[in-house]
Design a protein around this motif. Structure first.
Motif, PDB file in Angstrom:
ATOM      1  N   LEU A 108      -4.470 -30.040 -60.654  1.00 46.92           N
ATOM      2  CA  LEU A 108      -4.522 -31.450 -61.039  1.00 46.92           C
ATOM      3  C   LEU A 108      -5.840 -31.843 -61.675  1.00 46.92           C
ATOM      4  O   LEU A 108      -6.019 -32.988 -62.076  1.00 46.92           O
ATOM      5  N   PHE A 144      -1.699 -36.905 -62.033  1.00 48.12           N
ATOM      6  CA  PHE A 144      -0.321 -36.418 -62.031  1.00 48.12           C
ATOM      7  C   PHE A 144       0.142 -36.420 -63.484  1.00 48.12           C
ATOM      8  O   PHE A 144       0.816 -37.337 -63.940  1.00 48.12           O
ATOM      9  N   ASN A 194       3.191 -29.475 -61.757  1.00 55.51           N
ATOM     10  CA  ASN A 194       2.376 -30.664 -61.531  1.00 55.51           C
ATOM     11  C   ASN A 194       3.256 -31.916 -61.586  1.00 55.51           C
ATOM     12  O   ASN A 194       4.096 -32.042 -62.484  1.00 55.51           O
ATOM     13  N   PRO A 195       3.078 -32.866 -60.669  1.00 53.25           N
ATOM     14  CA  PRO A 195       3.908 -34.075 -60.680  1.00 53.25           C
ATOM     15  C   PRO A 195       3.691 -34.917 -61.934  1.00 53.25           C
ATOM     16  O   PRO A 195       2.666 -34.807 -62.619  1.00 53.25           O
ATOM     17  N   TRP A 233      -0.109 -26.045 -58.401  1.00 51.32           N
ATOM     18  CA  TRP A 233      -0.777 -27.213 -58.965  1.00 51.32           C
ATOM     19  C   TRP A 233      -2.156 -26.870 -59.491  1.00 51.32           C
ATOM     20  O   TRP A 233      -2.866 -26.025 -58.957  1.00 51.32           O
ATOM     21  N   TYR A 276       6.972 -31.340 -53.797  1.00 53.26           N
ATOM     22  CA  TYR A 276       6.356 -30.512 -54.833  1.00 53.26           C
ATOM     23  C   TYR A 276       5.764 -29.233 -54.245  1.00 53.26           C
ATOM     24  O   TYR A 276       5.495 -29.151 -53.036  1.00 53.26           O
ATOM     25  N   GLY A 290       6.533 -32.480 -63.733  1.00 52.50           N
ATOM     26  CA  GLY A 290       7.169 -32.628 -62.426  1.00 52.50           C
ATOM     27  C   GLY A 290       8.562 -32.058 -62.378  1.00 52.50           C
ATOM     28  O   GLY A 290       9.350 -32.381 -61.484  1.00 52.50           O
ATOM     29  N   LEU A 345       3.377 -38.836 -63.067  1.00 53.07           N
ATOM     30  CA  LEU A 345       3.047 -40.093 -62.402  1.00 53.07           C
ATOM     31  C   LEU A 345       4.201 -41.091 -62.465  1.00 53.07           C
ATOM     32  O   LEU A 345       4.427 -41.841 -61.512  1.00 53.07           O
TER      33      LEU A 345
END
Length: 522
Positions: free
Chosen positions: A378, A331, A304-305, A376, A371, A335, A307
């Motif tokens: 989110l 996010f 997951n990214p 993911w 990514y 990451g 932010l």
């Protein structure tokens, strides 16, 4: 099988390995074995407790096996310097670094936890065999599952270290700590025996409340992979076709459906480890000052990214946060694991799998990093940071189709192999002109398999294993450009195996008797 209600004495029995002193306590001094396995439920809870070890950060919980099966190859790399990824990702590993544990992740942690499973499986088998306090059918089932878990871990051990200590009896810790290394080929003979026993007993499916346990097909796919590693192509093909033709598993219509977090037990997945939110790992307790631990399934947070890294235009960060919030998303990961530079540049633009593996724009915002959205989740309600309920997928049927294609090509040439690679490619491209392969030589088909496994199974903990068994890891890594490390400069031929950790060598000098170089690291 959400791991919510493990009986306390199981954790007392198995948690003694949680400290750094791997071989200093004997569980038989903690709980009297004659009173421990006194019922069917005792035996089943012991197996459930052993499954829980697999969920530790050192194995399947965070970046444990990902270190050794994905980083340092040509699919994923970190988006920034990370001390626990660097030794493998940059090929700077040595005996001392093997002992450096960051958040319960290191070569040493993985070695210890794999052998914890082995030790526990042997102990369970010993205490359940001929135990008339347990129903015969339960004894058989528990022994089969213990033998599967033992086989799984020895398979990983041979993949990572080659020759290694091998035992299948309930030895004392004094006996274990003086074992030397057994040849890999001998270990794999025992692994195949365990897997075949498991396949004869384990069911093809489980009821919904027991999903997450390994079926006979999880054992079958490991057996097929071992045959392929041994280049026993016909045996690998036969076992792969058995899974394709006889298992209840099917390829899903689209690639995206395979990774739907709302359908974690879909028909393509052969085995997933089941995780639950809000369950603190008993074997990986929360770290000092932190509220999260191993059994919360950290892996989605790795993909997951974060932010603070996004978007590319930092002036748009608040707008991105608002757009995510409007969807109930965030996010909120680390990451850390992103698509490698080479992977992102080479992934075919017309491949329908690309949007799940390369995301460089989200909700209209250009991102700094590419990514891998296939991992993911989110959603803030179901997947808060470091506390995901997302399962860890281990094996799926698409892998088996590609295994069958490879085995057929190696055994008989490409003529009969197209039928196994084509279902994978048909799902990945919009037209026949795009997916069809024809007129390939055996070497050309072999290279097509190299690529197809790369695109289809990206970051599913197969790539370094594949490159090593194909004998091309060194060539591939040396030919790549990386973001900020230089694994292409640092990699050496011995990096196909890991060193036995220094603290293990200090406790047991016999580990160096058959190989004083420690797999080339000294």
């Amino acid at each position: 099988m959400k791991t919510k209600n493990l009986i306390l004495y199981i954790f007392v029995l198995f948690s003694f390995f949680g400290c750094e002193k791997f071989l200093e306590e004997d569980p038989r001094a903690i709980i009297a074995p004659e009173t421990f396995f006194a019922s069917d439920n005792d035996a089943r809870q012991a197996i459930q407790g052993t499954y829980a070890i697999l969920k530790n950060n050192s194995i399947y919980g965070q970046v444990g096996l990902d270190h050794f099966y994905d980083n340092g190859a040509d699919i994923i790399e970190p988006n920034r310097a990370a001390n626990f990824v660097q030794p493998i990702g940059n090929y700077t590993l040595n005996e001392a670094l093997a002992d450096v544990s960051v958040q319960k992740m290191s070569v040493s942690d993985t070695w210890k936890d794999l052998y914890r499973v082995v030790f526990n499986a042997n102990f369970i088998i010993d205490r359940v065999t001929d135990n008339e306090a347990i129903l015969e059918e339960v004894r058989t089932e528990v022994i089969a599952e213990a033998r599967f878990l033992r086989a799984l871990c020895y398979w990983h051990i041979t993949n990572l270290w080659g020759d290694a200590p091998y035992y299948t009896e309930a030895l004392t810790l004094d006996e274990v700590r003086v074992l030397g290394r057994t040849p890999e080929a001998t270990i794999l003979e025992g692994v195949i025996s365990d897997l075949q026993f498991a396949q004869g007993v384990l069911p093809s499916t489980y009821p919904d409340d027991q999903r997450g346990r390994a079926t006979r097909w999880a054992a079958a796919i490991i057996e097929a992979k071992i045959y392929m590693k041994q280049q026993n192509w016909q045996a690998g093909l036969s076992k792969s076709l058995e899974i394709i033709n006889e298992s209840p598993h099917i390829l899903l219509p689209t690639y995206e459906e395979v990774f739907d977090p709302a359908n974690e037990y879909n028909a393509e997945i052969i085995w997933s480890l089941d995780f639950a939110r809000d369950i603190e790992g008993i074997f990986d307790p929360a770290f000092p000052g932190r509220s999260f631990a191993g059994n919360n399934s950290w892996r989605p947070s790795m993909f997951n990214p974060r932010l603070r890294d996004e978007p590319a235009n930092t002036d748009e960060r608040s707008a991105l946060a608002d757009a995510l919030s409007a969807r109930g998303e965030a996010f909120n990961g680390t990451g850390l694991q992103v698509a490698s530079k080479d992977f992102a540049e080479k992934f075919p633009l017309n491949d329908l799998r690309r949007p799940l593996n390369i995301v460089d724009n989200y909700l209209g915002f250009e991102l700094n990093f590419p990514y891998m959205a296939k991992f993911w989740n989110l959603d803030l309600a179901t997947s808060p940071r470091f506390n995901h309920s997302d399962n860890r997928m281990v094996f799926r049927l698409a892998d088996v189709y590609l295994m069958a294609a490879e085995c057929e090509n190696e055994a008989n040439g490409p003529g009969g192999a197209y039928q196994y690679i084509e279902p994978i490619r048909q799902r990945a491209f919009a037209t026949q002109a795009e997916w069809e392969l024809a007129g390939l030589s055996q070497q050309e088909f072999r290279e097509a398999i190299y690529d197809e496994r790369k695109w289809e199974l990206a970051a599913e903990a197969h790539r370094r294993y594949d490159l090593i068994r194909w004998g091309i890891l060194l060539d591939v890594v040396q030919d790549l450009e990386y973001r900020f490390w230089e694994p292409n400069v640092n990699i050496r031929p011995w990096h196909v195996l890991l060193p036995i950790p220094l603290q293990e060598l200090e406790q047991n000098p016999a580990l160096l008797e058959s190989d004083p170089t420690n797999n080339g690291y000294r």
